[in-house]
Enzyme design. Structure first.
Site, PDB file in Angstrom:
ATOM      1  N   HIS A 274       0.831  -1.207   0.000  1.00 44.87           N
ATOM      2  CA  HIS A 274       0.000   0.000   0.000  1.00 44.87           C
ATOM      3  C   HIS A 274       0.869   1.262   0.000  1.00 44.87           C
ATOM      4  O   HIS A 274       1.651   1.494   0.914  1.00 44.87           O
ATOM      5  CB  HIS A 274      -0.886  -0.057   1.250  1.00 44.87           C
ATOM      6  CG  HIS A 274      -1.930   0.994   1.322  1.00 44.87           C
ATOM      7  ND1 HIS A 274      -1.817   2.075   2.166  1.00 44.87           N
ATOM      8  CD2 HIS A 274      -3.107   1.131   0.673  1.00 44.87           C
ATOM      9  CE1 HIS A 274      -2.899   2.830   2.032  1.00 44.87           C
ATOM     10  NE2 HIS A 274      -3.693   2.280   1.143  1.00 44.87           N
ATOM     11  N   GLU A 326      -4.473  -0.586  -3.608  1.00 47.63           N
ATOM     12  CA  GLU A 326      -3.762   0.711  -3.699  1.00 47.63           C
ATOM     13  C   GLU A 326      -2.254   0.548  -3.568  1.00 47.63           C
ATOM     14  O   GLU A 326      -1.576   1.256  -2.816  1.00 47.63           O
ATOM     15  CB  GLU A 326      -4.309   1.659  -2.616  1.00 47.63           C
ATOM     16  CG  GLU A 326      -5.836   1.726  -2.625  1.00 47.63           C
ATOM     17  CD  GLU A 326      -6.458   2.485  -1.461  1.00 47.63           C
ATOM     18  OE1 GLU A 326      -5.772   2.687  -0.451  1.00 47.63           O
ATOM     19  OE2 GLU A 326      -7.624   2.875  -1.573  1.00 47.63           O
ATOM     20  N   GLU A 342      -2.965   7.382  -5.822  1.00 46.01           N
ATOM     21  CA  GLU A 342      -3.813   8.044  -4.821  1.00 46.01           C
ATOM     22  C   GLU A 342      -3.229   9.410  -4.428  1.00 46.01           C
ATOM     23  O   GLU A 342      -2.019   9.548  -4.235  1.00 46.01           O
ATOM     24  CB  GLU A 342      -3.938   7.154  -3.580  1.00 46.01           C
ATOM     25  CG  GLU A 342      -4.847   7.761  -2.539  1.00 46.01           C
ATOM     26  CD  GLU A 342      -5.049   6.852  -1.318  1.00 46.01           C
ATOM     27  OE1 GLU A 342      -4.730   5.645  -1.400  1.00 46.01           O
ATOM     28  OE2 GLU A 342      -5.519   7.361  -0.288  1.00 46.01           O
ATOM     29  N   CYS A 344      -3.385  10.870  -1.631  1.00 49.26           N
ATOM     30  CA  CYS A 344      -2.702  10.739  -0.334  1.00 49.26           C
ATOM     31  C   CYS A 344      -1.276  10.197  -0.481  1.00 49.26           C
ATOM     32  O   CYS A 344      -0.408  10.537   0.322  1.00 49.26           O
ATOM     33  CB  CYS A 344      -3.445   9.763   0.575  1.00 49.26           C
ATOM     34  SG  CYS A 344      -4.845  10.473   1.415  1.00 49.26           S
ATOM     35  N   CYS A 422     -10.074  10.030   2.873  1.00 47.46           N
ATOM     36  CA  CYS A 422      -8.727  10.327   3.372  1.00 47.46           C
ATOM     37  C   CYS A 422      -8.070  11.478   2.604  1.00 47.46           C
ATOM     38  O   CYS A 422      -7.370  12.310   3.183  1.00 47.46           O
ATOM     39  CB  CYS A 422      -7.855   9.086   3.295  1.00 47.46           C
ATOM     40  SG  CYS A 422      -7.857   8.305   1.673  1.00 47.46           S
ATOM     41  N   CYS A 423      -8.305  11.540   1.286  1.00 53.70           N
ATOM     42  CA  CYS A 423      -7.502  12.453   0.463  1.00 53.70           C
ATOM     43  C   CYS A 423      -7.810  13.951   0.646  1.00 53.70           C
ATOM     44  O   CYS A 423      -6.865  14.737   0.812  1.00 53.70           O
ATOM     45  CB  CYS A 423      -7.620  12.080  -1.014  1.00 53.70           C
ATOM     46  SG  CYS A 423      -7.036  10.421  -1.412  1.00 53.70           S
TER      47      CYS A 423
HETATM   48 ZN    ZN Z   1      -6.385   9.182   0.316  1.00 50.26          ZN
END
Ligand code: ZN
Length: 657
Positions: A274, A326, A342, A344, A422-423
């Site tokens: 990840h 991810e 992603e 993040c 989350c992002c």
């Molecule tokens: Zn994220």
């Protein structure tokens, strides 16, 4: 030698590209995200994050709260934490009583959800208090705590208010009582890294050595055999949290690489699993290596970094090639249409490179930081700050995203919010804290990592200086520094790799020759108030090619100008972007467009498009006389794509000899 970052408080960037982004986040994004966290915006994915904390607080006061009243992900608390952290940096940059009040109320509520022993986590409090610390592989308790620790330190630094810091010290103390090498403690480490770097921040804010020791423990314990996650899995009778995502064993079933415990960190040679977890792990590891002078651990971080930037990173600074969990995959596997990338993960890459720069001043780290910032990170948010990408593709055909389930993750337009959100707040906290990335201070040296129009107050070893930067970067290569404080100190200007063949420096109007060491040009002298430095970088648009081992990019070319990677969008270039060919010698012309996409430089050039067949019954043919038609091409910066409705986009196009 100690290195410092400049506090957000000592910095202002009210104009220019980054200043505008910060203003957007302060004035639009933070209030918008606060409303989302409070479920006050109808018609979008429900957050419930603040309500979860309220339920936990009410339950602790004896109210009958049902487990099912909790809504959202096991890490829903972290959305609130990231929002508080972003708000803290915004408050450090300027007063905002309304925002501060909202943060104080949220902290008050969060404090009310803390157990007597210091435990705080709304998921476990509301849903399953009997399961605390039983599944640190999947259940994100340490992750949420880490995020709230980061928020606590940021808010304390910004406002001097220590309520949240005290709350999180109690939680950190509880974690320290539960985890560590001693016989009576759990010999574990978090399934999702984050708390390592947060504990370092707690140590730096409180001088409490135990927090640094605990961060080091989590890093060193990871990957030791027998695996802790196997032990707790057996103890839970194989119950799992994420079995609905990864049946039947939850994230645990993704295997040790997914959570980077396949090997002790010091034996790892490449990032595996990840991508966000990898960046957080490595960020914590660099911090610990720097503070404990652990050269072996630092070497591991260098190796992991090199493998990533030489083999596993997109030209846009995206990482994580597959939507399956991810993850990183293998060297040179960088599909443009199936990518995960992603937001993040690229924000995490900025955390990692910033820390590498604090440990050792090498321009390459700042080049990578800049690649992530100006491309994938900023693409994560629409220009109005109201919608966000989680996945950042380099090639999109909307019809395929809709119809092919393997590409359902590749969205052609940004959604307003996500169930797993989350992002967006991660991006907010990165943008509002950018001051900490721009400079690295080392005794009497000022390393300028990023070029941003700003006013900065910089504390050197024996002196405080004021520095003003004037530039239209990333849209021009001229950067002027006005030195407002006299004295002897050294200014080190990054010469990006993309400009290494063509750059110049003038001091007070006179050209100077200077040494470039590890990507930085060093200027050391006794400065006078009013001295100026003018740096000129190469802002010609350039063709970029991938290593031939990147099979998806063979025969293709991308365009970059300064730090910005460019792309073609259907709205400017018509349908069928995958049929476009760019001649090797076609001139690339830059045009300033203040009226378009909040102000960009477009790149114009001439290419060809393979024409559609008139006979639509043909799918395959041996005798082809297919025709190319000349087309005028307009490139825009990648970060600005998907702001004009649903359409095709591509970064790489075929090159025509
Ligand atoms: Zn994220």
């Amino acid at each position: 030698m100690k290195s410092e970052r400049i506090p957000v408080k000592s910095f202002s960037a009210d104009n220019g590209f980054i200043g505008k982004m910060q203003k957007l986040v302060r004035e639009e994004v933070l209030p918008y995200q606060y409303n989302i966290l409070n479920d006050a915006i109808p018609g979008i994915e429900k957050s419930h994050a603040i309500e979860n904390i309220r339920l936990a607080a009410e339950k602790l006061r004896g109210k009958d709260v049902k487990p099912d009243e909790f809504y959202g992900m096991v890490f829903q608390d972290s959305d609130v934490a990231k929002w508080i952290e972003a708000a803290a940096y915004a408050l450090a940059a300027g007063e905002d009583p309304e925002l501060e009040k909202a943060v104080d109320e949220t902290i008050q509520l969060y404090g009310a959800s803390q157990h007597e022993d210091g435990y705080v986590d709304s998921y476990f409090t509301v849903k399953c208090p009997d399961k605390m610390w039983t599944n640190i592989c999947d259940a994100h308790e340490l992750y949420c705590a880490g995020h709230m620790m980061e928020a606590a330190v940021a808010y304390y630094r910004a406002t001097g208010k220590d309520k949240l810091l005290k709350i999180m010290c109690r939680m950190a103390d509880l974690i320290d009582q539960n985890f560590g090498p001693e016989e009576n403690k759990r010999h574990g480490y978090p399934g999702h890294e984050e708390i390592e770097l947060a504990l370092v921040k707690m140590y730096e804010a409180t001088n409490e050595e135990r927090y640094l020791k605990l961060a080091k423990y989590f890093i060193d314990e990871r990957g030791k055999k027998p695996y802790y996650f196997d032990i707790e899995f057996e103890k839970r009778n194989h119950a799992s949290h994420f079995s609905y995502l990864y049946p039947p064993y939850g994230m645990y079933s993704n295997g040790p690489k997914y959570e980077q415990y396949h090997l002790p960190i010091r034996e790892q040679k490449s990032f595996e699993g990840h991508a966000v977890r990898c960046m957080y792990m490595a960020s914590g590891a660099v911090d610990v290596a720097r503070l404990t002078k652990d050269e072996g651990l630092m070497d591991t971080c260098r190796t992991l970094y090199q493998n990533m930037v030489q083999r596993r990173m997109y030209v846009t600074g995206g990482i994580g090639s597959t939507p399956k969990a991810e993850m990183f995959t293998s060297d040179y596997d960088l599909p443009n249409d199936m990518v995960y990338g992603e937001t993040c993960a690229s924000v995490g890459m900025m955390f990692f490179t910033k820390r590498l720069l604090e440990a050792e001043q090498k321009g390459d780290y700042a080049d990578t930081m800049e690649r992530a910032l100006y491309n994938t990170c900023l693409a994560g948010m629409s220009l109005d700050g109201k919608s966000f990408f989680y996945v950042n593709p380099l090639e999109v055909e909307p019809i395929i995203s809709k119809e092919n389930p393997d590409r359902a993750h590749v969205l052609p337009v940004r959604p307003a919010w996500f169930g797993c959100a989350c992002c967006p707040p991660n991006l907010s906290r990165m943008i509002t804290s950018l001051a900490e990335y721009i400079y690295t201070i080392k005794e009497n040296q000022i390393y300028v990592n990023l070029y941003v129009p700003d006013q900065a107050i910089i504390h050197l070893e024996n002196k405080t200086i004021e520095l003003e930067t004037v530039t239209d970067y990333p849209y021009e290569g001229l950067i002027k520094f006005n030195l407002k404080t006299a004295g002897e100190y050294e200014i080190c200007l990054r010469i990006p790799a993309w400009s290494s063949n063509k750059w110049s420096i003038m001091v007070n109007g006179e050209k100077v020759q200077t040494e470039v060491k590890d990507g930085f040009a060093h200027l050391k002298r006794a400065w006078n108030t009013g001295d100026t430095i003018l740096l000129e970088l190469d802002f010609e648009p350039k063709r970029v090619y991938a290593n031939p081992k990147v099979s998806k990019d063979v025969g293709k070319v991308a365009i970059q100008c300064g730090p910005l990677v460019y792309c073609l969008e259907e709205v400017d270039n018509g349908k069928g972007l995958q049929r476009i060919y760019l001649p090797k010698d076609s001139e690339l012309q830059l045009e300033r467009r203040t009226d378009k996409l909040l102000g960009i430089n477009e790149i114009h050039t001439k290419g060809y498009r393979l024409k559609e067949l008139e006979d639509e019954t043909v799918l395959y043919a041996s005798d082809t006389n297919w025709e190319y038609e000349p087309v005028d091409l307009t490139y825009i910066p990648y970060y600005a794509w998907a702001n004009r409705g649903e359409n095709e986009m591509t970064v790489w196009v075929h090159e025509k000899a």
